[in-house]
Design a protein around this motif. Structure first.
Motif, mmCIF file in Angstrom:
data_model
loop_
_atom_site.group_PDB
_atom_site.id
_atom_site.type_symbol
_atom_site.label_atom_id
_atom_site.label_comp_id
_atom_site.label_asym_id
_atom_site.label_seq_id
_atom_site.Cartn_x
_atom_site.Cartn_y
_atom_site.Cartn_z
ATOM 1 N N THR A 191 4.484 2.998 -13.855
ATOM 2 C CA THR A 191 4.667 3.075 -15.306
ATOM 3 C C THR A 191 3.742 2.113 -16.041
ATOM 4 O OG1 THR A 191 6.442 1.428 -15.179
ATOM 5 C CG2 THR A 191 7.096 3.743 -15.067
ATOM 6 N N HIS A 192 3.113 1.200 -15.303
ATOM 7 C CA HIS A 192 2.252 0.194 -15.917
ATOM 8 C C HIS A 192 0.778 0.583 -15.888
ATOM 9 C CE1 HIS A 192 5.719 -2.333 -16.257
ATOM 10 N NE2 HIS A 192 5.866 -2.424 -14.946
ATOM 11 N N GLN A 193 0.475 1.806 -15.472
ATOM 12 C CA GLN A 193 -0.909 2.254 -15.402
ATOM 13 C C GLN A 193 -1.090 3.536 -16.206
ATOM 14 O OE1 GLN A 193 -1.355 2.784 -11.147
ATOM 15 N NE2 GLN A 193 -2.121 0.702 -10.854
ATOM 16 N N LYS A 194 -2.275 3.692 -16.764
ATOM 17 C CA LYS A 194 -2.611 4.922 -17.461
ATOM 18 C C LYS A 194 -2.659 6.072 -16.464
ATOM 19 C CE LYS A 194 -6.159 6.954 -20.470
ATOM 20 N NZ LYS A 194 -7.484 6.723 -21.119
ATOM 21 N N LEU A 195 -2.125 7.205 -16.844
ATOM 22 C CA LEU A 195 -2.097 8.357 -15.942
ATOM 23 C C LEU A 195 -3.518 8.893 -15.741
ATOM 24 C CD1 LEU A 195 0.254 9.826 -14.512
ATOM 25 C CD2 LEU A 195 0.126 11.554 -16.309
ATOM 26 N N PRO A 196 -3.989 8.985 -14.505
ATOM 27 C CA PRO A 196 -5.368 9.425 -14.240
ATOM 28 C C PRO A 196 -5.488 10.947 -14.216
ATOM 29 C CG PRO A 196 -4.295 8.871 -12.195
ATOM 30 C CD PRO A 196 -3.290 8.588 -13.279
ATOM 31 N N ARG A 197 -6.737 11.413 -14.147
ATOM 32 C CA ARG A 197 -7.015 12.843 -13.992
ATOM 33 C C ARG A 197 -7.658 13.093 -12.639
ATOM 34 N NH1 ARG A 197 -6.476 15.832 -18.641
ATOM 35 N NH2 ARG A 197 -6.185 14.559 -20.514
ATOM 36 N N GLY A 257 0.806 -1.215 0.000
ATOM 37 C CA GLY A 257 0.000 0.000 0.000
ATOM 38 C C GLY A 257 0.835 1.259 0.000
ATOM 39 N N ILE A 258 2.146 1.113 0.024
ATOM 40 C CA ILE A 258 3.039 2.271 -0.077
ATOM 41 C C ILE A 258 3.649 2.255 -1.479
ATOM 42 C CG2 ILE A 258 5.076 3.433 0.877
ATOM 43 C CD1 ILE A 258 4.443 2.069 3.573
ATOM 44 N N ALA A 259 4.577 1.345 -1.722
ATOM 45 C CA ALA A 259 5.151 1.182 -3.067
ATOM 46 C C ALA A 259 4.416 0.057 -3.788
ATOM 47 C CB ALA A 259 6.642 0.892 -2.978
ATOM 48 N N THR A 260 3.132 0.200 -3.871
ATOM 49 C CA THR A 260 2.265 -0.699 -4.634
ATOM 50 C C THR A 260 1.585 0.148 -5.695
ATOM 51 O OG1 THR A 260 1.811 -2.025 -2.648
ATOM 52 C CG2 THR A 260 0.308 -2.291 -4.499
ATOM 53 N N PRO A 261 1.534 -0.281 -6.940
ATOM 54 C CA PRO A 261 0.781 0.494 -7.939
ATOM 55 C C PRO A 261 -0.601 0.832 -7.397
ATOM 56 C CG PRO A 261 1.979 -1.268 -9.019
ATOM 57 C CD PRO A 261 2.159 -1.485 -7.536
ATOM 58 N N ALA A 262 -0.940 2.104 -7.424
ATOM 59 C CA ALA A 262 -2.140 2.579 -6.735
ATOM 60 C C ALA A 262 -3.410 1.956 -7.303
ATOM 61 C CB ALA A 262 -2.226 4.098 -6.812
ATOM 62 N N GLN A 263 -4.246 1.449 -6.408
ATOM 63 C CA GLN A 263 -5.542 0.927 -6.791
ATOM 64 C C GLN A 263 -6.523 2.090 -6.988
ATOM 65 O OE1 GLN A 263 -3.609 0.206 -4.142
ATOM 66 N NE2 GLN A 263 -3.986 -1.872 -3.371
ATOM 67 N N LYS A 280 15.603 21.680 -3.270
ATOM 68 C CA LYS A 280 16.859 21.036 -2.880
ATOM 69 C C LYS A 280 16.933 19.576 -3.308
ATOM 70 C CE LYS A 280 17.590 24.094 1.097
ATOM 71 N NZ LYS A 280 17.850 24.192 2.565
ATOM 72 N N GLY A 281 16.279 19.269 -4.415
ATOM 73 C CA GLY A 281 16.346 17.927 -4.969
ATOM 74 C C GLY A 281 15.430 16.924 -4.299
ATOM 75 N N GLU A 282 14.632 17.354 -3.319
ATOM 76 C CA GLU A 282 13.789 16.424 -2.572
ATOM 77 C C GLU A 282 12.543 16.037 -3.356
ATOM 78 O OE1 GLU A 282 14.539 14.821 -0.027
ATOM 79 O OE2 GLU A 282 16.182 15.935 0.905
ATOM 80 N N ARG A 283 12.084 14.794 -3.136
ATOM 81 C CA ARG A 283 10.883 14.270 -3.764
ATOM 82 C C ARG A 283 10.069 13.509 -2.711
ATOM 83 N NH1 ARG A 283 12.445 10.698 -8.766
ATOM 84 N NH2 ARG A 283 10.261 11.100 -9.348
ATOM 85 N N ILE A 284 8.792 13.288 -3.009
ATOM 86 C CA ILE A 284 7.921 12.497 -2.157
ATOM 87 C C ILE A 284 7.125 11.553 -3.045
ATOM 88 C CG2 ILE A 284 7.686 14.108 -0.216
ATOM 89 C CD1 ILE A 284 5.230 15.277 -1.525
ATOM 90 N N LEU A 285 6.672 10.445 -2.461
ATOM 91 C CA LEU A 285 5.810 9.501 -3.171
ATOM 92 C C LEU A 285 4.365 9.842 -2.840
ATOM 93 C CD1 LEU A 285 5.120 6.968 -4.795
ATOM 94 C CD2 LEU A 285 5.576 5.608 -2.754
ATOM 95 N N ARG A 286 3.668 10.399 -3.821
ATOM 96 C CA ARG A 286 2.273 10.795 -3.613
ATOM 97 C C ARG A 286 1.345 9.616 -3.915
ATOM 98 N NH1 ARG A 286 0.547 14.267 -7.169
ATOM 99 N NH2 ARG A 286 2.341 14.167 -8.571
ATOM 100 N N ARG A 287 0.317 9.476 -3.075
ATOM 101 C CA ARG A 287 -0.655 8.395 -3.245
ATOM 102 C C ARG A 287 -2.042 8.928 -2.860
ATOM 103 N NH1 ARG A 287 0.037 2.763 -3.610
ATOM 104 N NH2 ARG A 287 -1.878 1.650 -3.056
ATOM 105 N N GLY A 303 -12.211 7.635 -0.860
ATOM 106 C CA GLY A 303 -11.554 8.275 -1.993
ATOM 107 C C GLY A 303 -11.638 7.447 -3.259
ATOM 108 N N SER A 304 -11.513 8.129 -4.387
ATOM 109 C CA SER A 304 -11.449 7.473 -5.690
ATOM 110 C C SER A 304 -10.576 8.341 -6.592
ATOM 111 C CB SER A 304 -12.846 7.314 -6.298
ATOM 112 O OG SER A 304 -13.458 8.575 -6.499
ATOM 113 N N GLY A 305 -10.286 7.852 -7.790
ATOM 114 C CA GLY A 305 -9.477 8.672 -8.695
ATOM 115 C C GLY A 305 -8.055 8.825 -8.201
ATOM 116 N N ARG A 306 -7.326 7.737 -8.176
ATOM 117 C CA ARG A 306 -5.976 7.683 -7.630
ATOM 118 C C ARG A 306 -5.009 8.658 -8.312
ATOM 119 N NH1 ARG A 306 -3.270 5.311 -11.677
ATOM 120 N NH2 ARG A 306 -4.533 4.172 -13.175
ATOM 121 N N THR A 307 -3.937 8.996 -7.608
ATOM 122 C CA THR A 307 -2.783 9.667 -8.190
ATOM 123 C C THR A 307 -1.907 8.608 -8.860
ATOM 124 O OG1 THR A 307 -2.794 11.365 -6.475
ATOM 125 C CG2 THR A 307 -0.742 11.069 -7.686
#
Length: 376
Positions: free
Chosen positions: A195-201, A35-41, A294-301, A187-191
């Protein structure tokens, strides 16, 4: 399943990411929580709860119960009997016959689990991770206590909304002796995060997740998402820190904004998703870019939500449950949000009304439970 591991089902393993198996099962046990580094449902149920147990043994019992139930639920099994005659069913039954639909259940611990009102509730205060901080106030905040905070959280994601609801429903019931629900959001409409999923809106009509960390990028996950040393105690290594923000969207104002104005606020074309030829320096894309942080990133879900009608504008009351995972909020979410709050052109349309931070421990071993490294 964790880094370098092989799925027990017919799925494929990528370092640091849990890939759903062919029959829709995402294993609960592993190096990292699923549920963290899992392709978002596609669907989410997110619950924050307050622990009512008055002893560490009660807390341990709660976490054991929840972990065992989550393992059953993610495998597509009920948490107990449904045919109970004159007694209430153990499993509530609304998922019967539906299968797991890639269900993941993720647990996190809030700062108040370690200390609340100056009280070390379970003797855990000394084990509170330094990155588990209280967030400062940001411009644009209008936080409501009733939809903020929580001792623990449950994030249930699935490709079937009823499966996600069933998981949270049963977990709340099973934990009733030691916890009480604080707030819940659907919630619905994932972020996008794979790379294996179509980019949502999102509900503003723009593609969401274009520059997000993807689940298949083990290097980025290791650098930006998984907690490690130095910074986190041993019991948190392999876990991650979750910042949850309920963000209200002024949809009426957004709908009345010209297409050019919307695109200038975001920094991308609405339909194609491509960067504008000249990206405004105050656009959301520019302000949130690693180059400006400063080069930082986050994993958005994150997931969108709908909450009735805005009586002031007669438009749908909508928003985003912004969920982001990171190695250390002090270096990632907090400085990024300080940088963009009230300055990002998108801020005109957004109000942060709920907020929480949780330390999500590493995954549980078979026969164990989430948080065992802390409690034991």
């Amino acid at each position: 399943m964790g880094a370098g591991a092989l799925l027990s089902d017919a799925g494929n393993a990528v370092a640091g990411v849990t890939i759903p198996a062919a029959r829709g099962v995402v294993p609960f046990y592993g190096t990292h929580q699923a549920g963290i580094a899992t392709p978002a449902q596609n669907y989410l149920q997110f619950a924050a709860l307050d622990v009512t147990a008055d002893s560490v043994s009660g807390l341990r019992s709660l976490l054991r119960t929840w972990s065992g139930a989550a393992a059953q639920l993610t495998a597509g099994h009920p948490v107990g009997a449904v045919n109970t005659g004159n007694r209430p069913p153990v499993d509530t039954g609304e998922a019967a016959g539906l299968g797991p639909a890639n269900l993941t259940v993720t647990f996190g611990f809030g700062a108040t689990l370690f200390e609340s009102g100056g009280k070390d509730r379970f003797g855990l205060a000394k084990h509170r991770p330094a990155p588990l901080v209280d967030l400062p106030s940001f411009r644009g905040d209008n936080l409501q206590d009733a939809i903020s905070g929580g001792d623990v959280c449950i994030q249930a994601c699935s490709d079937d909304p009823q499966i996600a609801f069933h998981a949270v429903h049963d977990l709340i019931r099973l934990g009733a002796a030691h916890s009480k629900a604080r707030w819940l959001l659907t919630g619905s409409g994932r972020t996008g995060n794979s790379t294996h999923q179509k980019l949502p809106r999102n509900l503003m009509g723009f593609q969401d997740g274009t520059e997000n960390i993807v689940a298949e990028d083990a290097t980025a996950l290791s650098k930006f998402v998984w907690a490690g040393s130095p910074g986190s105690p041993a019991w948190m290594r392999g876990g991650s820190y979750l910042v949850a923000r309920r963000i209200e969207i002024a949809l009426g104002l957004w709908d009345d904004t010209s297409l050019n104005g919307q695109e200038q606020s975001i920094g991308r074309a609405k339909l194609s998703g491509k960067l504008l030829t000249h990206v405004p320096p105050t656009s959301h894309v520019a302000m949130t870019s690693p180059a400006r942080n400063k080069g930082e990133r986050i994993l958005r879900r994150g997931y969108s939500y709908v909450d009735g009608i805005d009586q002031d504008t007669d438009t749908p009351a909508v928003g985003l449950l912004f969920l982001c995972y990171q190695r250390d909020p002090r270096k990632q979410f907090i400085p990024i949000q300080r940088n963009i709050a009230g300055k990002d052109a998108l801020s005109t349309y957004l109000t942060h009304i709920g907020s929480a931070v949780f330390a999500c421990p590493p995954g549980a071993k078979h026969g164990g439970y989430v948080g065992e490294g802390l409690i034991s």
